[in-house]
Design an enzyme around this catalytic site. Structure first.
Site, PDB file in Angstrom:
ATOM      1  CE  LYS A  33      -0.325  -0.322   5.026  1.00  0.00           C
ATOM      2  NZ  LYS A  33      -1.142  -0.787   6.169  1.00  0.00           N
ATOM      3  NE  ARG A 128      -6.499   0.491  10.980  1.00  0.00           N
ATOM      4  CZ  ARG A 128      -5.254   0.290  10.534  1.00  0.00           C
ATOM      5  NH1 ARG A 128      -4.334   1.235  10.690  1.00  0.00           N
ATOM      6  NH2 ARG A 128      -4.913  -0.839   9.956  1.00  0.00           N
ATOM      7  CE1 TYR A 242      13.217  31.702   3.705  1.00  0.00           C
ATOM      8  CE2 TYR A 242      13.356  29.301   3.589  1.00  0.00           C
ATOM      9  CZ  TYR A 242      13.097  30.524   2.981  1.00  0.00           C
ATOM     10  OH  TYR A 242      12.712  30.553   1.669  1.00  0.00           O
TER      11      TYR A 242
HETATM   12  C1  LIG Z   1      -0.414  -1.741   6.900  1.00  0.00           C
HETATM   13  C2  LIG Z   1      -1.076  -3.020   7.221  1.00  0.00           C
HETATM   14  C3  LIG Z   1      -0.330  -4.210   7.262  1.00  0.00           C
HETATM   15  C4  LIG Z   1       1.184  -4.237   7.195  1.00  0.00           C
HETATM   16  O1  LIG Z   1       1.680  -3.818   8.440  1.00  0.00           O
HETATM   17  P1  LIG Z   1       3.242  -3.678   8.751  1.00  0.00           P
HETATM   18  O2  LIG Z   1       3.291  -3.238  10.167  1.00  0.00           O
HETATM   19  O3  LIG Z   1       3.761  -2.621   7.818  1.00  0.00           O
HETATM   20  O4  LIG Z   1       3.879  -4.988   8.509  1.00  0.00           O
HETATM   21  C5  LIG Z   1      -1.030  -5.406   7.410  1.00  0.00           C
HETATM   22  N1  LIG Z   1      -2.381  -5.420   7.563  1.00  0.00           N
HETATM   23  C6  LIG Z   1      -3.121  -4.284   7.565  1.00  0.00           C
HETATM   24  C7  LIG Z   1      -4.591  -4.375   7.732  1.00  0.00           C
HETATM   25  C8  LIG Z   1      -2.494  -3.053   7.409  1.00  0.00           C
HETATM   26  O5  LIG Z   1      -3.232  -1.929   7.439  1.00  0.00           O
END
Ligand SMILES: *Cc1c(COP(=O)(O)O)cnc(C)c1O
Length: 344
Positions: A33, A128, A242
């Site tokens: 993602k 969530r 700055y």
């Molecule tokens: C982002 C995510 C993961 C991966 O988590 P990591 O801590 O980056 O390994 C797995 N499952 C869900 C639902 C996520 O949102």
């Protein structure tokens, strides 16, 4: 070249996947993602596909469609946000598997794309995404009758191995899914490290693939080199940058490098961060600006072509703590302006 150089080491990425796969007592997917945690979902995805990864996870349907175009028809692509209104076309055309989060999403999916792949996301306490126990038990028979491809839930505290939330979520997940003949997945990177009980039929690591904690043995995947545009001598008492926030307490040599907060180099890290010339730390002085950073190179005998922010001497995690954040945010903030160099 005035562009900062982001080097992405796919060999290290693949080695990290192998290491997490070896720790997983089951099939291992990959979370790509946010454009592969900022590194490029297409590049990361193709490297992992060559390694044999068959299951990829993204956050949104549009990400999934883009990934499908990059990877072709073979692997499974799961979408954490499920099936939202407006996503039907992407889910169909991308042959995506939405992880349905609610009764609403379940009905929308069965109505708009009957017979199309789907999975289920359950909430086991993180509050969530996903169906809570009451909602799940109300629709479970209908959902299972349509043969979901995968049932998942997500751990809130997996980076803390002895946190009581882990076992509580594990037990809730088992209570909601035991006896169903459907593949299950609970563990991201942190969950893999919690051991076999958390692995079920698939694990889905993200951050550990990309060089971030809590997987302590992870290899760094990115390095970031900022070219020196200009060097000047600054006399004792003169200021830099700055707001005059830094002034020289002795005659100093200051390098101005290409790269700034517009490239995801978070402004707040400035006072606590150095750039490296080989093994020598060159403290950032003055404020990080949009496109430029100034660093004190008084101690260098020769001026190099560039200074390094991420690499052997300084990991994503070090920089993250200097900025008051986590490795995930450093990686996903990496900007689009870098010259990207890929090590295969
Ligand atoms: C982002 C995510 C993961 C991966 O988590 P990591 O801590 O980056 O390994 C797995 N499952 C869900 C639902 C996520 O949102």
């Amino acid at each position: 070249m005035s562009s900062a150089k982001l080097t992405i080491n796919l060999e290290s990425l693949v080695q990290n996947w192998r290491a997490l796969n070896a720790l997983s007592s089951t099939q291992t997917g990959a979370v790509v993602k946010a454009d592969g945690y900022g590194l490029g979902a297409d590049i990361v995805g193709r490297a992992l596909l060559r390694e044999g990864v068959q299951s990829f996870f993204v956050a949104t349907a549009l990400e999934g469609k883009t990934l499908r175009d990059a990877l072709g028809g073979g692997p499974n692509i799961y979408v954490f946000s499920g099936h939202m209104e407006g996503d039907t076309g992407a889910i169909r055309n991308g042959a995506l598997t939405p992880m349905l989060n609610s009764t609403n999403q379940l009905l929308r999916h069965l109505e708009t794309l009957p017979g199309h792949l789907f999975g289920i996301q359950l909430d086991t306490g993180m509050n969530r995404l996903g169906m809570e126990p009451n909602e799940w038990f109300a629709v479970r028979d209908i959902a299972i009758g349509q043969r979901p491809a995968l049932i998942i839930s997500h751990l809130a505290c997996a980076d803390i191995a002895d946190h009581p939330m882990n076992i509580s979520q594990l037990e809730t997940f088992q209570m909601m899914t035991n006896g169903l003949d459907i593949p299950r997945s609970l563990a991201a990177t942190g969950g893999i490290l919690l051991g076999k009980a958390y692995h079920f039929e698939m694990t889905r690591p993200g951050i550990g693939l990309y060089g971030g904690m809590p997987f302590a043995d992870t290899l760094p995947v990115v390095s970031l080199d900022l070219p020196i545009i200009q060097v000047r001598n600054v006399l004792s008492g003169e200021t830099v940058g700055y707001g005059n926030s830094w002034f020289a307490t002795c005659d100093s040599k200051i390098a101005t490098v290409s790269g700034g907060y517009a490239d995801g180099i978070i402004r707040a890290m400035g006072p606590n961060t150095s750039l490296y010339a080989g093994d020598t730390a060159c403290p950032i002085v003055g404020r990080i600006s949009m496109d430029l950073i100034t660093a004190d190179i008084t101690n260098l005998s020769e001026t190099p072509d560039s200074l390094q922010l991420l690499g052997k001497r300084q990991t994503v995690e070090t920089v993250a703590s200097a900025a008051g954040t986590i490795g995930y945010e450093i990686l996903t903030s990496l900007g689009q302006r870098y010259y990207r160099s890929i090590i295969e």
